[in-house]
Motif scaffolding. Structure first.
Motif, PDB file in Angstrom:
ATOM      1  N   GLY A  13       0.469  -1.165  -0.072  1.00 20.99           N
ATOM      2  CA  GLY A  13       0.057   0.010   0.209  1.00 20.99           C
ATOM      3  C   GLY A  13       0.938   1.465   0.081  1.00 20.99           C
ATOM      4  N   TRP A  14       2.226   1.172   0.278  1.00 15.80           N
ATOM      5  CA  TRP A  14       3.036   2.323   0.107  1.00 15.80           C
ATOM      6  C   TRP A  14       2.967   2.813  -1.339  1.00 15.80           C
ATOM      7  N   ASN A  15       3.254   4.222  -1.455  1.00 12.60           N
ATOM      8  CA  ASN A  15       3.580   4.547  -2.843  1.00 12.60           C
ATOM      9  C   ASN A  15       5.213   4.461  -3.194  1.00 12.60           C
ATOM     10  N   PHE A  16       5.554   4.558  -4.109  1.00 12.86           N
ATOM     11  CA  PHE A  16       6.906   4.458  -4.516  1.00 12.86           C
ATOM     12  C   PHE A  16       7.710   5.745  -3.794  1.00 12.86           C
ATOM     13  N   ARG A  17       7.265   6.950  -3.386  1.00  9.35           N
ATOM     14  CA  ARG A  17       8.009   7.934  -2.838  1.00  9.35           C
ATOM     15  C   ARG A  17       8.202   7.447  -1.441  1.00  9.35           C
ATOM     16  N   GLN A  18       7.289   6.597  -0.651  1.00  8.46           N
ATOM     17  CA  GLN A  18       7.552   6.216   0.548  1.00  8.46           C
ATOM     18  C   GLN A  18       8.586   5.093   0.470  1.00  8.46           C
ATOM     19  N   MET A  19       8.689   4.169  -0.459  1.00  6.52           N
ATOM     20  CA  MET A  19       9.481   3.064  -0.832  1.00  6.52           C
ATOM     21  C   MET A  19      10.865   3.579  -0.770  1.00  6.52           C
ATOM     22  N   ARG A  20      11.304   4.702  -1.639  1.00  4.50           N
ATOM     23  CA  ARG A  20      12.194   5.359  -1.758  1.00  4.50           C
ATOM     24  C   ARG A  20      12.933   6.121  -0.513  1.00  4.50           C
ATOM     25  N   ALA A  21      11.948   6.623   0.282  1.00  3.86           N
ATOM     26  CA  ALA A  21      12.414   7.109   1.387  1.00  3.86           C
ATOM     27  C   ALA A  21      12.697   6.135   2.615  1.00  3.86           C
ATOM     28  N   ALA A  22      12.088   4.920   2.493  1.00  6.29           N
ATOM     29  CA  ALA A  22      12.351   3.937   3.566  1.00  6.29           C
ATOM     30  C   ALA A  22      14.057   3.174   3.041  1.00  6.29           C
ATOM     31  N   LEU A  23      14.242   2.964   1.911  1.00  2.25           N
ATOM     32  CA  LEU A  23      15.381   2.623   1.346  1.00  2.25           C
ATOM     33  C   LEU A  23      16.490   3.537   1.608  1.00  2.25           C
ATOM     34  N   ALA A  24      16.138   4.783   1.546  1.00  3.73           N
ATOM     35  CA  ALA A  24      17.328   5.885   1.800  1.00  3.73           C
ATOM     36  C   ALA A  24      17.676   5.977   3.218  1.00  3.73           C
ATOM     37  N   LYS A  25      16.814   5.481   4.186  1.00  7.76           N
ATOM     38  CA  LYS A  25      16.997   5.351   5.761  1.00  7.76           C
ATOM     39  C   LYS A  25      17.444   4.140   6.226  1.00  7.76           C
ATOM     40  N   ALA A  26      17.545   3.178   5.209  1.00  4.68           N
ATOM     41  CA  ALA A  26      17.736   1.667   5.666  1.00  4.68           C
ATOM     42  C   ALA A  26      19.273   1.564   6.117  1.00  4.68           C
ATOM     43  N   ASP A  27      19.225   0.866   7.530  1.00  2.00           N
ATOM     44  CA  ASP A  27      20.753   0.774   7.860  1.00  2.00           C
ATOM     45  C   ASP A  27      21.670  -0.070   7.130  1.00  2.00           C
ATOM     46  N   GLN A  28      22.861   0.674   6.957  1.00  3.42           N
ATOM     47  CA  GLN A  28      24.064   0.308   6.192  1.00  3.42           C
ATOM     48  C   GLN A  28      23.720  -0.311   4.671  1.00  3.42           C
ATOM     49  N   LEU A  29      22.551   0.183   3.999  1.00  2.00           N
ATOM     50  CA  LEU A  29      22.407   0.148   2.670  1.00  2.00           C
ATOM     51  C   LEU A  29      23.011   1.233   1.962  1.00  2.00           C
ATOM     52  N   ARG A  30      23.627   0.999   0.985  1.00  2.00           N
ATOM     53  CA  ARG A  30      24.458   2.037   0.426  1.00  2.00           C
ATOM     54  C   ARG A  30      23.645   3.033  -0.614  1.00  2.00           C
ATOM     55  N   PRO A  31      23.293   3.916  -0.447  1.00  2.00           N
ATOM     56  CA  PRO A  31      22.088   4.952  -1.342  1.00  2.00           C
ATOM     57  C   PRO A  31      22.988   5.274  -2.681  1.00  2.00           C
ATOM     58  N   ASP A  32      23.100   4.469  -3.416  1.00  2.69           N
ATOM     59  CA  ASP A  32      23.662   4.871  -4.609  1.00  2.69           C
ATOM     60  C   ASP A  32      22.756   5.599  -5.629  1.00  2.69           C
ATOM     61  N   THR A  33      21.431   5.423  -5.500  1.00  3.97           N
ATOM     62  CA  THR A  33      20.369   6.141  -6.244  1.00  3.97           C
ATOM     63  C   THR A  33      19.842   7.339  -5.834  1.00  3.97           C
ATOM     64  N   ALA A  34      20.384   7.881  -4.743  1.00  2.85           N
ATOM     65  CA  ALA A  34      19.834   8.826  -3.860  1.00  2.85           C
ATOM     66  C   ALA A  34      19.757  10.105  -4.711  1.00  2.85           C
ATOM     67  N   LYS A  35      20.721  10.362  -5.608  1.00  4.13           N
ATOM     68  CA  LYS A  35      20.560  11.627  -6.514  1.00  4.13           C
ATOM     69  C   LYS A  35      19.923  11.342  -7.753  1.00  4.13           C
ATOM     70  N   LEU A  36      19.386  10.041  -8.091  1.00  9.87           N
ATOM     71  CA  LEU A  36      18.747  10.023  -9.223  1.00  9.87           C
ATOM     72  C   LEU A  36      17.158  10.290  -9.188  1.00  9.87           C
ATOM     73  N   THR A  37      16.737  10.945 -10.269  1.00 10.17           N
ATOM     74  CA  THR A  37      15.257  10.913 -10.521  1.00 10.17           C
ATOM     75  C   THR A  37      14.632   9.657 -10.623  1.00 10.17           C
ATOM     76  N   ASP A  38      13.264   9.735 -10.558  1.00 11.88           N
ATOM     77  CA  ASP A  38      12.512   8.472 -10.628  1.00 11.88           C
ATOM     78  C   ASP A  38      12.827   7.913 -12.243  1.00 11.88           C
ATOM     79  N   ALA A  39      12.849   8.767 -13.127  1.00 14.92           N
ATOM     80  CA  ALA A  39      13.131   8.291 -14.429  1.00 14.92           C
ATOM     81  C   ALA A  39      14.321   7.802 -14.385  1.00 14.92           C
ATOM     82  N   GLU A  40      15.433   8.440 -13.873  1.00 14.46           N
ATOM     83  CA  GLU A  40      16.832   8.120 -13.996  1.00 14.46           C
ATOM     84  C   GLU A  40      16.874   6.474 -13.468  1.00 14.46           C
TER      85      GLU A  40
END
Length: 331
Positions: free
Chosen positions: A115-142
């Motif tokens: 039920g989450w939307n994609f914006r919420q998923m991205r936020a969760a992965l960005a805060k995940a413990d010890q997960l390298r945020p390689d996509t942080a600066k990418l747009t959804d399309a990128e």
């Protein structure tokens, strides 16, 4: 002279026995760690000697030469696997080698909620413990291009689940796994779709499943909710579902859906536009995917919340209005 050699032999045996006893004690004695818990990273291609040094560098007070000797004498050194490990106080050289040879990595986990939307998923992965945020600066399309889906809208394309990963892993790997998981789940659902379903392709099933996910308050109602929307599609009736309007508002939605929002045209306003919205509006789970392609039988066109999480379903507007008076207006 014979007595002298016999004495030397006995002394040698005692020395060997003492060395063996000392070695046995050391192998089974806890190592000294500089903290209660240490993270150990073994890079691919690291040889046993390098592993022994990495253990020392991680904060274990041990002579790496002695540890390397243990790796060699045990015969298990070549089986040591690369990865991220957590070492805790009390670990012995024997247990350490067993952990490394078995590849018992220290895994973290991130949960993507149904039920989450994609914006919420991205936020969760960005805060995940010890997960390298390689996509942080990418747009959804990128991000979708990086994942091999250029031009595909990301909403609904990732399966909600709990994903484990090793310390320092790239978030790209989690996105890839979630994307493949949704591909698989959607294909499985589409393969068992009802012959009576009005849906034309898997993408429509995914869109409807996302609506069902957001509209369902009680699991048992999923197939009935799917039936309502499929029946509306059959007769050309607007879906008239609030979650699509809310999705269209995006970050402008403040928790209060107003009459003006329902009267403002837009691609996700299913009060003003017939048919399905252009994309999914959330990440549907397995049950919603199946409900979308296997709706309950019946000619239901309306439903209203009873107030306990369940809904009342009606086939006519008169019956629906009576249900609204009963459950919403308390008349």
């Amino acid at each position: 002279m014979r007595r002298f050699f016999n004495l030397l032999f006995v002394l040698a045996l005692l020395a060997v026995a003492a060395a063996a006893a000392t070695g046995w004690w050391w192998i089974h004695h806890p190592l000294r760690l500089r903290a209660a818990s240490l993270d150990l990273a073994i890079e691919p291609g690291t040889l046993p000697r390098g592993v022994a040094q990495a253990v020392r560098d991680a904060g274990v007070d041990v002579d790496p030469r002695l540890l390397y000797a243990w790796f060699r004498l045990s015969g298990e050194g070549p089986r040591i696997k690369a990865g991220s490990y957590e070492l805790e106080r009390g670990i012995t050289p024997e247990r350490l080698l067993d952990k490394l040879a078995r590849g018992e990595e220290s895994l973290r986990a991130v949960t993507v909620v149904e039920g989450w939307n994609f914006r919420q998923m991205r936020a969760a992965l960005a805060k995940a413990d010890q997960l390298r945020p390689d996509t942080a600066k990418l747009t959804d399309a990128e991000l979708m291009t990086l994942l091999g889906r250029p031009g595909v809208h990301p909403e609904g394309r990732f399966f909600p689940d709990t994903y484990t990963y090793s310390r320092g892993s790239s978030d790209v790997k989690v996105y890839q796994r979630a994307l493949r998981a949704m591909d698989k789940r959607l294909a499985q659902a589409w393969a068992v779709r009802s012959p009576q379903s009005i849906l034309k392709n898997p993408d429509e099933a995914l869109i409807l499943a996302s609506i069902v996910e957001k509209e369902t308050g009680k699991a048992a109602d999923r197939t009935l909710i799917a039936a309502v929307f499929q029946n509306r599609l059959k007769v050309g009736m607007p879906l008239q579902t609030d979650p699509t309007v809310i999705y269209g508002l995006g970050e402008r939605f403040d928790g209060n859906l107003r009459k003006v929002d329902l009267q403002t045209d837009g691609p996700y306003n299913t009060y003003l536009r017939a048919g399905l919205p252009p994309t999914p509006i959330a990440l549907p789970g397995k049950d919603s995917l199946l409900a979308a392609v296997q709706p309950a039988p019946g000619k239901f066109l309306y439903f209203v919340a009873r107030g306990d999480g369940s809904s009342h379903f009606s086939g006519s507007l008169d019956e629906h209005n009576q249900a609204v008076n009963r459950y919403q207006r308390k008349r």
